[in-house]
Design a protein around this motif. Sequence first.
Motif, PDB file in Angstrom:
ATOM      1  N   VAL A  51       0.918  -5.987  18.977  1.00 42.93           N
ATOM      2  CA  VAL A  51       0.301  -5.912  17.730  1.00 42.93           C
ATOM      3  C   VAL A  51      -1.121  -5.659  17.757  1.00 42.93           C
ATOM      4  CG1 VAL A  51       0.244  -6.190  15.528  1.00 42.93           C
ATOM      5  CG2 VAL A  51       2.433  -6.304  16.781  1.00 42.93           C
ATOM      6  N   ILE A  52      -1.749  -4.523  17.275  1.00 43.91           N
ATOM      7  CA  ILE A  52      -3.287  -4.667  17.429  1.00 43.91           C
ATOM      8  C   ILE A  52      -3.907  -4.739  16.116  1.00 43.91           C
ATOM      9  CG2 ILE A  52      -3.374  -3.575  19.681  1.00 43.91           C
ATOM     10  CD1 ILE A  52      -3.912  -0.731  18.442  1.00 43.91           C
ATOM     11  N   ALA A  53      -2.978  -4.293  14.954  1.00 47.68           N
ATOM     12  CA  ALA A  53      -3.291  -4.230  13.510  1.00 47.68           C
ATOM     13  C   ALA A  53      -2.331  -4.727  12.719  1.00 47.68           C
ATOM     14  CB  ALA A  53      -4.061  -3.025  13.150  1.00 47.68           C
ATOM     15  N   GLN A  54      -2.673  -5.660  11.763  1.00 49.17           N
ATOM     16  CA  GLN A  54      -1.519  -5.951  10.841  1.00 49.17           C
ATOM     17  C   GLN A  54      -2.336  -6.451   9.709  1.00 49.17           C
ATOM     18  OE1 GLN A  54       0.926  -8.783  12.985  1.00 49.17           O
ATOM     19  NE2 GLN A  54       2.366  -8.695  11.306  1.00 49.17           N
ATOM     20  N   TYR A  55      -1.428  -6.154   8.542  1.00 49.38           N
ATOM     21  CA  TYR A  55      -1.672  -6.681   7.298  1.00 49.38           C
ATOM     22  C   TYR A  55      -0.707  -6.216   6.173  1.00 49.38           C
ATOM     23  CZ  TYR A  55      -4.042  -7.130   2.600  1.00 49.38           C
ATOM     24  OH  TYR A  55      -4.264  -7.591   1.356  1.00 49.38           O
ATOM     25  N   ASN A  56      -0.026  -7.480   5.673  1.00 51.07           N
ATOM     26  CA  ASN A  56       0.844  -7.432   4.556  1.00 51.07           C
ATOM     27  C   ASN A  56       2.032  -6.653   5.235  1.00 51.07           C
ATOM     28  OD1 ASN A  56      -0.302  -8.790   2.750  1.00 51.07           O
ATOM     29  ND2 ASN A  56      -1.062  -7.026   1.325  1.00 51.07           N
ATOM     30  N   SER A  57       2.445  -6.806   6.663  1.00 47.79           N
ATOM     31  CA  SER A  57       3.260  -5.990   7.521  1.00 47.79           C
ATOM     32  C   SER A  57       4.816  -6.380   6.979  1.00 47.79           C
ATOM     33  CB  SER A  57       3.164  -6.230   8.764  1.00 47.79           C
ATOM     34  OG  SER A  57       3.077  -7.385   9.126  1.00 47.79           O
ATOM     35  N   ASP A  58       4.895  -7.458   6.349  1.00 49.39           N
ATOM     36  CA  ASP A  58       6.390  -8.028   5.921  1.00 49.39           C
ATOM     37  C   ASP A  58       6.387  -7.863   4.444  1.00 49.39           C
ATOM     38  OD1 ASP A  58       4.666  -9.865   5.010  1.00 49.39           O
ATOM     39  OD2 ASP A  58       5.617 -11.572   5.583  1.00 49.39           O
ATOM     40  N   THR A  59       5.678  -7.106   3.515  1.00 50.09           N
ATOM     41  CA  THR A  59       5.652  -6.822   2.207  1.00 50.09           C
ATOM     42  C   THR A  59       6.574  -5.527   1.812  1.00 50.09           C
ATOM     43  OG1 THR A  59       3.472  -7.834   1.902  1.00 50.09           O
ATOM     44  CG2 THR A  59       4.383  -6.480   0.065  1.00 50.09           C
ATOM     45  N   PHE A  60       7.422  -5.594   0.859  1.00 48.47           N
ATOM     46  CA  PHE A  60       8.351  -4.533   0.723  1.00 48.47           C
ATOM     47  C   PHE A  60       7.313  -3.714  -0.388  1.00 48.47           C
ATOM     48  CE2 PHE A  60      12.123  -7.390   0.848  1.00 48.47           C
ATOM     49  CZ  PHE A  60      12.300  -6.820   1.796  1.00 48.47           C
ATOM     50  N   MET A  61       7.649  -2.318   0.129  1.00 46.17           N
ATOM     51  CA  MET A  61       6.669  -1.133  -0.554  1.00 46.17           C
ATOM     52  C   MET A  61       7.437   0.109  -0.685  1.00 46.17           C
ATOM     53  SD  MET A  61       2.748  -1.958   1.094  1.00 46.17           S
ATOM     54  CE  MET A  61       2.103  -1.340  -0.388  1.00 46.17           C
ATOM     55  N   LEU A  62       7.094   0.897  -1.469  1.00 46.95           N
ATOM     56  CA  LEU A  62       7.691   2.325  -1.461  1.00 46.95           C
ATOM     57  C   LEU A  62       7.422   3.018  -0.371  1.00 46.95           C
ATOM     58  CD1 LEU A  62       6.860   3.320  -5.325  1.00 46.95           C
ATOM     59  CD2 LEU A  62       9.320   2.577  -4.291  1.00 46.95           C
ATOM     60  N   PRO A  63       8.554   3.648   0.600  1.00 47.16           N
ATOM     61  CA  PRO A  63       8.572   4.319   1.595  1.00 47.16           C
ATOM     62  C   PRO A  63       8.033   5.645   1.368  1.00 47.16           C
ATOM     63  CG  PRO A  63      10.568   3.916   1.505  1.00 47.16           C
ATOM     64  CD  PRO A  63      10.010   3.116   0.127  1.00 47.16           C
ATOM     65  N   ALA A  64       8.417   6.241   0.277  1.00 47.56           N
ATOM     66  CA  ALA A  64       8.361   7.611  -0.074  1.00 47.56           C
ATOM     67  C   ALA A  64       8.954   8.534   1.023  1.00 47.56           C
ATOM     68  CB  ALA A  64       6.778   8.050  -0.198  1.00 47.56           C
ATOM     69  N   SER A  65       8.609   9.710   1.561  1.00 53.97           N
ATOM     70  CA  SER A  65       8.915  10.653   2.409  1.00 53.97           C
ATOM     71  C   SER A  65       8.946   9.857   3.783  1.00 53.97           C
ATOM     72  CB  SER A  65       8.538  11.931   2.344  1.00 53.97           C
ATOM     73  OG  SER A  65       9.051  12.596   1.276  1.00 53.97           O
ATOM     74  N   THR A  66       8.287   8.817   4.165  1.00 58.59           N
ATOM     75  CA  THR A  66       8.438   8.164   5.453  1.00 58.59           C
ATOM     76  C   THR A  66       9.810   7.665   5.543  1.00 58.59           C
ATOM     77  OG1 THR A  66       7.908   5.916   4.694  1.00 58.59           O
ATOM     78  CG2 THR A  66       5.945   7.499   5.633  1.00 58.59           C
ATOM     79  N   GLN A  67      10.651   7.846   4.536  1.00 54.76           N
ATOM     80  CA  GLN A  67      12.306   7.217   4.617  1.00 54.76           C
ATOM     81  C   GLN A  67      13.093   8.586   5.463  1.00 54.76           C
ATOM     82  OE1 GLN A  67      13.734   4.911   3.156  1.00 54.76           O
ATOM     83  NE2 GLN A  67      15.618   5.049   2.495  1.00 54.76           N
ATOM     84  N   LYS A  68      12.382   9.536   5.744  1.00 54.62           N
ATOM     85  CA  LYS A  68      12.986  10.675   6.316  1.00 54.62           C
ATOM     86  C   LYS A  68      12.941  10.339   7.807  1.00 54.62           C
ATOM     87  CE  LYS A  68      12.000  14.315   3.232  1.00 54.62           C
ATOM     88  NZ  LYS A  68      11.426  14.014   2.281  1.00 54.62           N
TER      89      LYS A  68
END
Length: 476
Positions: A51-68
């Motif tokens: 992992v080279i960059a990480q911030y709030n990576s375990d926080t639930f958020m709206l995925p929008a169309s990345t859900q696809k």
Amino acid sequence: MSKLLKSTFVIGSLFFHTATAQISDIKPFLQPLPQGTSLGFIAKNLTQNQVIAQYNSDTFMLPASTQKVLTALTAKLALGDSFRFSTSLLTNGTIKNGILQGDLIAKFTGDPDLTSGQLANLLSELKKQGIQKINGNLILDTSVFASHDRAPGWIWNDLTMCFNSPPAAVNIDNNCFYVDLEANQDVGQHVKFNVPAAFPVQVFGQVRIADKKEAGYCQLDAVVHDNNRYQIKGCLARQTKPFALSFAVQDPDAYAAAIIQRQLKRLNIEFKGQVQQPLTPQQGKLLAEHLSAPLPDLLTKMMKKSDNQIADALFRTVAYHTYKRPASFQLGTLAMKKVLSSQAGIQFGHSVIADGSGLSRHNLIAPETMLQILEYIARNEETLNLMATFPIAGVDGTLSGRGSMINEPLVKNIKAKTGALKGVYNLAGFMTNAQGEHIAFVQFINGYSTGEHESRTQRGPLNRFENSIYQEIYRQ
């Protein structure tokens, strides 16, 4: 507190980790994001498994169309590349002397790419078989899907818009139609609505032409009535040329029944029966069949164009094939989690999956969960062939004109699925760094707003943030 410190306080700190370097001053990356923005981010060097960059990576958020991205992988694993949607005509009767003695069964299975022209060609096969009259009923078999044709959490005031058209078992021309408006009348007079003859809908209303002083406060509202009747209210400024408004079909079954009956009449096939819609699957002798494009073609269109209809049709179709029963959106949730956890080892935790398109505001996914999907795709790309479906920065799909990625070294380098809703700007995909190593990344930006001047300033801060952060990842 300075503007710079305020922005840093709201967004938080982001650290990069590599085997040889670490960026300590992260303010240049975070400062452009508007105050109040929520950021979840993770990037991983797949070549080094780091992992080279990480911030709030375990926080639930709206995925929008990345859900696809989840939907694409689920469909690949559950359905396979040879899968096609089928639309067919059957009968429980016999054909004799040009008369079909029995019912005509139109079986729909959710084909999201079916056009009215393809349906017309399918019905013309009846004429080729010598059928001139149907002594029976028209039976619509839509039993493949159950319950509501829209997912929980879809915004009510978007439901009349085409991107929110119901992904029903019957899906003709994306369940979308348009109406021509003539608004070249004098102030105070009413707009004229012209519905093309191809669409079996009614559109009426009381839309008034407003003067320049009032026009800035005008709004058009659509009120939906039964049997695909639409009432348009409000006012608008005078328009010198006719223009079109698009609407979502609200009752796909009635819409399909009307189109079929019109086509039968056009083919001079006599039909005086009733339209029926039983809840159970119908059996009969196959008269004609239309097959959709194969799954890989559908997935490419879904990912490149962010096609909601294809995504949610596949979401419930996977459930139908997995559980062998009519599929609701809730069953789609169970099927997606079952397929991805059992076949790809994805750990969902407390993630919320409501649909396959990402339209639902109920969806909640952490960047780390999305990264699991990307890692599985990368590890199994030789058999999955999914990376080619992702939009390419500056080249095609929803990344073709993304302002942050139109120049080297990002243009043609980043392949990512976009995700956008009101206040949401997400990315999930891949890039290659300066050393030729493969990077997977997930960017979830929620709560993004540039305030009352958003129409002029909306994309500027986003572009600056994305350009700087992905250029730095490229250099790592």
